[in-house]
Design a protein around this motif. Structure first.
Motif, PDB file in Angstrom:
ATOM      1  N   PHE A 128      67.391  73.257 -37.940  1.00  0.00           N
ATOM      2  CA  PHE A 128      67.023  74.357 -37.047  1.00  0.00           C
ATOM      3  C   PHE A 128      68.143  74.533 -36.030  1.00  0.00           C
ATOM      4  CE2 PHE A 128      63.281  72.477 -38.789  1.00  0.00           C
ATOM      5  CZ  PHE A 128      62.408  73.514 -39.017  1.00  0.00           C
ATOM      6  N   ILE A 129      68.615  75.772 -35.869  1.00  0.00           N
ATOM      7  CA  ILE A 129      69.747  76.027 -34.983  1.00  0.00           C
ATOM      8  C   ILE A 129      69.474  77.282 -34.158  1.00  0.00           C
ATOM      9  CG2 ILE A 129      72.246  76.333 -34.822  1.00  0.00           C
ATOM     10  CD1 ILE A 129      72.430  75.356 -37.753  1.00  0.00           C
ATOM     11  N   GLN A 130      69.521  77.138 -32.851  1.00  0.00           N
ATOM     12  CA  GLN A 130      69.459  78.293 -31.954  1.00  0.00           C
ATOM     13  C   GLN A 130      70.895  78.836 -31.840  1.00  0.00           C
ATOM     14  OE1 GLN A 130      66.708  79.725 -30.412  1.00  0.00           O
ATOM     15  NE2 GLN A 130      65.454  78.344 -31.642  1.00  0.00           N
ATOM     16  N   ALA A 131      71.275  79.632 -32.820  1.00  0.00           N
ATOM     17  CA  ALA A 131      72.681  79.988 -32.997  1.00  0.00           C
ATOM     18  C   ALA A 131      73.152  81.134 -32.101  1.00  0.00           C
ATOM     19  CB  ALA A 131      72.919  80.358 -34.462  1.00  0.00           C
ATOM     20  N   PHE A 132      72.292  81.701 -31.307  1.00  0.00           N
ATOM     21  CA  PHE A 132      72.601  82.913 -30.560  1.00  0.00           C
ATOM     22  C   PHE A 132      73.799  82.736 -29.619  1.00  0.00           C
ATOM     23  CE2 PHE A 132      68.098  82.767 -31.527  1.00  0.00           C
ATOM     24  CZ  PHE A 132      67.854  84.011 -32.079  1.00  0.00           C
ATOM     25  N   SER A 133      73.869  81.591 -28.948  1.00  0.00           N
ATOM     26  CA  SER A 133      74.943  81.393 -27.960  1.00  0.00           C
ATOM     27  C   SER A 133      76.323  81.399 -28.602  1.00  0.00           C
ATOM     28  CB  SER A 133      74.732  80.084 -27.198  1.00  0.00           C
ATOM     29  OG  SER A 133      74.822  78.970 -28.074  1.00  0.00           O
ATOM     30  N   LYS A 134      76.375  81.144 -29.895  1.00  0.00           N
ATOM     31  CA  LYS A 134      77.657  81.112 -30.593  1.00  0.00           C
ATOM     32  C   LYS A 134      78.312  82.488 -30.653  1.00  0.00           C
ATOM     33  CE  LYS A 134      77.069  76.729 -31.870  1.00  0.00           C
ATOM     34  NZ  LYS A 134      77.882  75.624 -31.337  1.00  0.00           N
ATOM     35  N   ILE A 135      77.476  83.533 -30.508  1.00  0.00           N
ATOM     36  CA  ILE A 135      78.026  84.895 -30.566  1.00  0.00           C
ATOM     37  C   ILE A 135      77.673  85.686 -29.301  1.00  0.00           C
ATOM     38  CG2 ILE A 135      78.156  85.022 -33.086  1.00  0.00           C
ATOM     39  CD1 ILE A 135      75.498  86.557 -33.060  1.00  0.00           C
ATOM     40  N   GLY A 136      77.312  84.969 -28.242  1.00  0.00           N
ATOM     41  CA  GLY A 136      77.110  85.628 -26.962  1.00  0.00           C
ATOM     42  C   GLY A 136      75.798  86.339 -26.781  1.00  0.00           C
ATOM     43  N   LEU A 137      74.782  85.970 -27.581  1.00  0.00           N
ATOM     44  CA  LEU A 137      73.476  86.611 -27.454  1.00  0.00           C
ATOM     45  C   LEU A 137      72.459  85.648 -26.865  1.00  0.00           C
ATOM     46  CD1 LEU A 137      73.242  88.588 -30.830  1.00  0.00           C
ATOM     47  CD2 LEU A 137      73.814  89.480 -28.558  1.00  0.00           C
TER      48      LEU A 137
END
Length: 258
Positions: A128-137
């Protein structure tokens, strides 16, 4: 090939996100098809449990970014409103158990759609990855609502800000998900749970879900009042009468979900 496959068997609706070559990332077609199938699950009395999973190696990797290049503010608003918010509300408003069977990576909106389900089960190789911060969201799809309630504010903040990967075992340990299974047992065990839930008193399970949806906004007195109101409804159900009769007759109850 449909972007979402759907079948039902023995009271269970099986919904599979079906873009395996894209790790089941969401495009508009997939979002709207998923919502259609969830609407069917809500209204079809033969369906007493919903089982949501992904095809191939991933559960869902979130938004297909090729469909979100250089979006205008209006495009962003439409995407969040029509694709994700509408999906989350359907999952929470279906008064039947919804299982997320996370077979592989669940990232971004994919992770939060899983966490919106009533019971989250995962293969040991899933993550499970909260990936949003990787693209500025920011985390959407209800992530800022569900995750703090599951794992606490501090841990949720760390996972959202760092985008760190959480293994299935770690997710169980921190209370993010219910259970993880060895990969070779995953499908059999998760389907077994769905089949079990589909034979349980669906009306009572749905009313339980209604109460859980309100629990964090109520004080104890409000929640007790709502429990009283909803218990009266449960006590009027066929399944309650059947459950009591079966207990008195020392036999296994045969619930009808009514």
């Amino acid at each position: 090939m449909s972007a979402v496959s759907f079948s039902k068997e023995n009271g269970v609706a099986y919904i599979t996100l079906n873009r395996p070559d894209k790790y089941n990332s969401f495009n508009r077609e997939m979002a709207l098809l998923l919502q259609q199938h969830l609407d069917t699950c809500a209204t079809d009395d033969e369906i007493r449990c919903v089982y949501l999973t992904g095809a191939g190696k991933g559960f869902c990797s979130g938004q297909d970014l090729s469909e979100a290049m250089n979006p205008s503010p209006e495009d962003f608003e439409r995407m969040v409103t029509e694709h994700y918010n509408a999906t989350i509300l359907r999952i929470r408003n279906i008064e039947k158990p919804v299982i997320a069977a996370v077979n592989g990576v669940a990232a971004g909106a994919g992770a939060n759609i899983a966490l919106a389900c009533d019971i989250v089960l995962a293969a040991e190789s899933a993550s499970f990855i909260q990936a949003f911060s990787k693209i500025g969201l920011i985390p959407d799809s209800g992530g800022t609502w569900f995750l703090p309630r599951l794992v606490g504010l501090q841990r949720a903040a760390a996972l959202m800000m760092t985008g760190d990967k959480v293994t299935a075992a770690e997710a169980v340990a921190m209370g993010m998900i219910y259970r993880a299974y060895a990969d070779d047992q995953f499908e059999a065990e998760t389907r077994k749970m769905a089949a079990t839930l589909a034979q349980m008193p669906t009306k009572g399970l749905g009313l339980t879900k209604r109460l859980l949806n309100r629990t964090f906004e109520h004080g104890i007195e409000q929640q007790l009042d709502m429990e009283k109101e909803v218990q009266v409804q449960a006590g009027s159900s066929y399944d309650f009468r059947e459950g009591v009769q079966a207990f008195l007759e020392k036999r296994k109850p045969v619930f009808k979900g009514k």
